[in-house]
Design a protein around this motif. Structure first.
Motif, PDB file in Angstrom:
ATOM      1  N   GLN A   1       0.841  -1.177   0.000  1.00 43.48           N
ATOM      2  CA  GLN A   1       0.000   0.000   0.000  1.00 43.48           C
ATOM      3  C   GLN A   1       0.884   1.237   0.000  1.00 43.48           C
ATOM      4  N   ILE A   2       0.572   2.182  -0.829  1.00 41.41           N
ATOM      5  CA  ILE A   2       1.344   3.419  -0.922  1.00 41.41           C
ATOM      6  C   ILE A   2       0.678   4.473  -0.056  1.00 41.41           C
ATOM      7  N   HIS A   3       1.489   5.094   0.789  1.00 37.46           N
ATOM      8  CA  HIS A   3       1.003   6.169   1.650  1.00 37.46           C
ATOM      9  C   HIS A   3       1.492   7.488   1.074  1.00 37.46           C
ATOM     10  N   THR A   4       0.593   8.375   0.797  1.00 44.97           N
ATOM     11  CA  THR A   4       0.961   9.703   0.326  1.00 44.97           C
ATOM     12  C   THR A   4       1.187  10.589   1.533  1.00 44.97           C
ATOM     13  N   LEU A   5       2.366  11.177   1.599  1.00 49.63           N
ATOM     14  CA  LEU A   5       2.675  12.057   2.718  1.00 49.63           C
ATOM     15  C   LEU A   5       1.896  13.352   2.590  1.00 49.63           C
ATOM     16  N   HIS A   6       1.282  13.744   3.689  1.00 48.82           N
ATOM     17  CA  HIS A   6       0.599  15.040   3.759  1.00 48.82           C
ATOM     18  C   HIS A   6       1.580  15.982   4.443  1.00 48.82           C
ATOM     19  N   GLU A   7       2.442  16.614   3.640  1.00 46.93           N
ATOM     20  CA  GLU A   7       3.534  17.404   4.195  1.00 46.93           C
ATOM     21  C   GLU A   7       3.129  18.848   4.457  1.00 46.93           C
ATOM     22  N   THR A   8       3.429  19.270   5.676  1.00 45.06           N
ATOM     23  CA  THR A   8       3.193  20.645   6.109  1.00 45.06           C
ATOM     24  C   THR A   8       4.348  21.049   7.024  1.00 45.06           C
ATOM     25  N   PRO A   9       4.508  22.333   7.312  1.00 51.72           N
ATOM     26  CA  PRO A   9       5.491  22.728   8.327  1.00 51.72           C
ATOM     27  C   PRO A   9       5.034  22.198   9.699  1.00 51.72           C
ATOM     28  N   VAL A  10       5.961  21.581  10.432  1.00 51.49           N
ATOM     29  CA  VAL A  10       5.642  20.993  11.738  1.00 51.49           C
ATOM     30  C   VAL A  10       6.573  21.598  12.775  1.00 51.49           C
ATOM     31  N   ASN A  11       5.998  22.241  13.791  1.00 51.25           N
ATOM     32  CA  ASN A  11       6.786  22.805  14.881  1.00 51.25           C
ATOM     33  C   ASN A  11       7.280  21.663  15.750  1.00 51.25           C
ATOM     34  N   LEU A  12       8.608  21.528  15.859  1.00 54.51           N
ATOM     35  CA  LEU A  12       9.195  20.376  16.542  1.00 54.51           C
ATOM     36  C   LEU A  12       8.954  20.378  18.050  1.00 54.51           C
ATOM     37  N   LEU A  13       9.022  21.536  18.695  1.00 52.05           N
ATOM     38  CA  LEU A  13       8.774  21.591  20.139  1.00 52.05           C
ATOM     39  C   LEU A  13       7.332  21.195  20.454  1.00 52.05           C
ATOM     40  N   ARG A  14       6.391  21.703  19.676  1.00 50.03           N
ATOM     41  CA  ARG A  14       4.986  21.334  19.886  1.00 50.03           C
ATOM     42  C   ARG A  14       4.778  19.836  19.666  1.00 50.03           C
ATOM     43  N   ASP A  46       4.952  14.950   7.228  1.00 49.93           N
ATOM     44  CA  ASP A  46       3.633  14.443   7.572  1.00 49.93           C
ATOM     45  C   ASP A  46       3.558  14.375   9.097  1.00 49.93           C
ATOM     46  N   GLU A  47       2.802  15.305   9.686  1.00 54.12           N
ATOM     47  CA  GLU A  47       2.793  15.441  11.145  1.00 54.12           C
ATOM     48  C   GLU A  47       2.365  14.165  11.860  1.00 54.12           C
ATOM     49  N   SER A  48       1.360  13.469  11.346  1.00 51.66           N
ATOM     50  CA  SER A  48       0.890  12.264  12.035  1.00 51.66           C
ATOM     51  C   SER A  48       1.949  11.161  12.011  1.00 51.66           C
ATOM     52  N   GLN A  51       4.765  12.118  14.361  1.00 54.01           N
ATOM     53  CA  GLN A  51       4.397  11.901  15.757  1.00 54.01           C
ATOM     54  C   GLN A  51       4.562  10.432  16.139  1.00 54.01           C
ATOM     55  N   VAL A  52       4.220   9.518  15.251  1.00 51.32           N
ATOM     56  CA  VAL A  52       4.433   8.086  15.521  1.00 51.32           C
ATOM     57  C   VAL A  52       5.922   7.836  15.778  1.00 51.32           C
ATOM     58  N   ALA A  53       6.786   8.422  14.957  1.00 54.75           N
ATOM     59  CA  ALA A  53       8.227   8.239  15.131  1.00 54.75           C
ATOM     60  C   ALA A  53       8.710   8.818  16.458  1.00 54.75           C
ATOM     61  N   ILE A  54       8.277  10.034  16.777  1.00 59.26           N
ATOM     62  CA  ILE A  54       8.719  10.693  18.013  1.00 59.26           C
ATOM     63  C   ILE A  54       8.217   9.938  19.245  1.00 59.26           C
ATOM     64  N   VAL A  55       6.971   9.497  19.222  1.00 64.59           N
ATOM     65  CA  VAL A  55       6.441   8.719  20.356  1.00 64.59           C
ATOM     66  C   VAL A  55       7.279   7.461  20.561  1.00 64.59           C
ATOM     67  N   ASN A  56       7.604   6.762  19.480  1.00 68.22           N
ATOM     68  CA  ASN A  56       8.436   5.557  19.596  1.00 68.22           C
ATOM     69  C   ASN A  56       9.807   5.876  20.170  1.00 68.22           C
ATOM     70  N   LEU A  57      10.428   6.962  19.700  1.00 62.93           N
ATOM     71  CA  LEU A  57      11.742   7.344  20.215  1.00 62.93           C
ATOM     72  C   LEU A  57      11.693   7.666  21.703  1.00 62.93           C
ATOM     73  N   LEU A  58      10.713   8.464  22.104  1.00 70.01           N
ATOM     74  CA  LEU A  58      10.612   8.869  23.509  1.00 70.01           C
ATOM     75  C   LEU A  58      10.269   7.686  24.404  1.00 70.01           C
ATOM     76  N   ASP A  59       9.377   6.824  23.953  1.00 68.79           N
ATOM     77  CA  ASP A  59       9.004   5.635  24.718  1.00 68.79           C
ATOM     78  C   ASP A  59      10.224   4.739  24.932  1.00 68.79           C
ATOM     79  N   ASN A  60      10.974   4.482  23.864  1.00 70.19           N
ATOM     80  CA  ASN A  60      12.178   3.656  23.986  1.00 70.19           C
ATOM     81  C   ASN A  60      13.194   4.293  24.921  1.00 70.19           C
ATOM     82  N   ALA A  61      13.444   5.580  24.735  1.00 72.35           N
ATOM     83  CA  ALA A  61      14.449   6.259  25.551  1.00 72.35           C
ATOM     84  C   ALA A  61      14.079   6.210  27.029  1.00 72.35           C
ATOM     85  N   GLY A  62      12.822   6.433  27.337  1.00 70.12           N
ATOM     86  CA  GLY A  62      12.382   6.377  28.728  1.00 70.12           C
ATOM     87  C   GLY A  62      12.484   4.983  29.316  1.00 70.12           C
TER      88      GLY A  62
END
Length: 159
Positions: A1-14, A46-48, A51-62
């Motif tokens: 399945q091909i996922h089309t990225l919905h790319e927008t500017p994403v504030n990293l701190l938020r 793609d913000e969503s 977010q999946v990537a960041i959640v995984n990184l933070l969960d692993n690190a913790g």
């Protein structure tokens, strides 16, 4: 399945703050989260999925942090690119094969009792690849396991 990225500017701190809010409450309480990200740093993506990537990184690190359960989260600009890092201290006598980190289902035998399937960092790698960014895993001299993501300069196309 091909996922089309919905790319927008994403504030990293938020995005980091929203991702922290999705973590297990006990993990949030038992970990010191040191965040060093300027409020105006953005990546294009793609913000969503990010977010999946960041959640995984933070969960692993913790979950895998050993030194006072401290996780450092940083972002900085470097020649127009954004360098995002998440680091957690590991035991000094512990060795990780960083070449295997990020492989699907790879888990170090020492950590098999920690809840997880060994998929988190492989998911992170795939999402980062889709964003044409680069992910690097390394251990610093201070026994800090670090994940570094280098987001490319945004390319603006005008017609």
């Amino acid at each position: 399945q091909i996922h089309t990225l919905h790319e927008t500017p994403v504030n990293l701190l938020r995005l980091v703050n929203q991702s922290l809010a999705l973590l297990d409450v006990n993990l949030l309480k038992s970990t010191v989260w040191e965040i060093s990200i300027d409020t105006d740093i953005e990546v294009y993506g793609d913000e969503s999925l990010l977010q999946v990537a960041i959640v995984n990184l933070l969960d692993n690190a913790g979950k895998y942090s050993s030194f006072q359960n401290t996780v450092t989260i940083k972002a900085e600009l470097n020649n127009g690119s954004v360098i995002f890092t998440v680091g957690n201290h590991i035991q000094e006598d512990f060795s990780i094969n960083v070449d295997r980190v990020g492989e699907r289902f790879y888990r170090h035998p020492r950590y098999r009792k920690i809840h997880g399937a060994g998929l988190g960092l492989s998911i992170v790698k795939k999402i980062i690849f889709l964003h044409q960014a680069k992910v690097t895993f390394y251990i610093s001299t201070e026994s800090c396991f670090t994940v570094q993501i280098s987001f490319p300069k945004p390319v603006h196309i005008s017609y």
